[in-house]
Design a protein around this motif. Sequence first.
Motif, PDB file in Angstrom:
ATOM      1  N   ALA A  60      10.814 -18.641  16.862  1.00  0.00           N
ATOM      2  CA  ALA A  60      10.040 -19.342  16.423  1.00  0.00           C
ATOM      3  C   ALA A  60       9.807 -20.740  17.023  1.00  0.00           C
ATOM      4  CB  ALA A  60      10.671 -19.652  14.945  1.00  0.00           C
ATOM      5  N   ALA A  61      10.183 -21.177  17.917  1.00  0.00           N
ATOM      6  CA  ALA A  61      10.240 -22.650  18.469  1.00  0.00           C
ATOM      7  C   ALA A  61       9.675 -22.616  19.896  1.00  0.00           C
ATOM      8  CB  ALA A  61      11.445 -23.373  18.104  1.00  0.00           C
ATOM      9  N   GLY A  62       9.057 -23.731  20.353  1.00  0.00           N
ATOM     10  CA  GLY A  62       8.668 -23.839  21.702  1.00  0.00           C
ATOM     11  C   GLY A  62       7.996 -22.609  22.346  1.00  0.00           C
ATOM     12  N   PRO A  63       8.418 -22.166  23.544  1.00  0.00           N
ATOM     13  CA  PRO A  63       7.786 -21.060  24.134  1.00  0.00           C
ATOM     14  C   PRO A  63       7.842 -19.773  23.481  1.00  0.00           C
ATOM     15  CG  PRO A  63       9.080 -22.289  25.809  1.00  0.00           C
ATOM     16  CD  PRO A  63       9.283 -22.959  24.467  1.00  0.00           C
ATOM     17  N   GLY A  64       8.760 -19.544  22.417  1.00  0.00           N
ATOM     18  CA  GLY A  64       8.964 -18.363  21.666  1.00  0.00           C
ATOM     19  C   GLY A  64       7.881 -18.026  20.929  1.00  0.00           C
ATOM     20  N   ARG A  65       7.072 -19.112  20.592  1.00  0.00           N
ATOM     21  CA  ARG A  65       5.949 -18.751  19.671  1.00  0.00           C
ATOM     22  C   ARG A  65       4.896 -17.699  20.409  1.00  0.00           C
ATOM     23  NH1 ARG A  65       3.807 -24.512  18.803  1.00  0.00           N
ATOM     24  NH2 ARG A  65       4.639 -24.590  20.738  1.00  0.00           N
TER      25      ARG A  65
END
Length: 363
Positions: free
Chosen positions: A151-156
Amino acid sequence: MALGWDDLAAASLARQFPEDPGTVAARVDAIGDMQTQTARSAFIGLGARFPGTTHAEISEAYAAGAIVRGSTIRGTVHTASPRAYTVLAEATRVGQHPRWARMLGITEEQLATLWSSIEDFAREWRTPDELRAHVDDWLGRHAPGSLAAAAAGPGRYLGFAHGALVRRPASGERWEGQGRPVYATFERTGPATLADVVSLHLAAHGPSSRQDVAWWSGMPLTAVEEGLAGLDVVEDEGPDGRAYLDLADAPPPRDLPGVRLLPEFDALLCGYDSRVRDRFVTPEHHRRLWNESNGMLLPPLLVDGRITGFWRAAGTARRRPVEVTWFARTRRPRRSELDAPVAALEAALDVTVSEVSLTREQV
């Protein structure tokens, strides 16, 4: 044989500015890949290399799937032929999948299963929100501890940045714009190997050091070495002491007199190790063009095969001015030399250039 920067540039120009093979699809295939997170870059890049290429021709090639665009090597967006995109997808699997697994705290086997589930889900066009929801659902069932990382940073971008999907405008129009995209699974043209990855790079950008291939592909040097083991290559010493590799059947070098207006993230820069791009630009000019804090590049001005400035076409209107800046102590482009590249830009973007300004910048 020891190679100088001019030797490397002339050899690379022969790949990036080849004889015109005819169709948009063949042109894109001939130059290998185009970094196009700025969507207009494909249009500008084709216009600069094959003057007279039109906006309609490029849009039609995208719409027909003759060329495709999606997130692949290094997590960046590229345009390529289906053949080359298949190879880019393999480079992405090798270079990016371990990174994603570490970021999420899951095994590479789990990650491969997640990728397969995304590809199954995207057999029809999906929005980024739909892909994110699918990833969250999968992780919630199989690796709930990874939901925060996704849910955060590149993970989106996990749902569409792994080399297996292609993208198109949600509206189905204006392929050169930055509007909302939708994504679908890319149907590979067949298997691809590490040798194919290295061969694609050398054919499009060579001669190259191992570090150039690794930077461009996002793969570790060990994977580059494995790919080289299956190729017939020649090796020469370069001006920086590195070994430079090329295919045995590489085309002869060429000069490129005159002026070209290149796109952001052009291959003359992004095909090579970001620390060593001297074949086309001096280090001080490179620092002016590339903003390391956000990764953005100014559109380069190419004069006689060297990058010696930048240009801008301000605004998004169909009529817009073009501002050309050349760096002090480089050759000043003549105004008459700008006529042809501006006409190529107009055809490729389907715009009218209202005026052209030419200024010098001290660097």
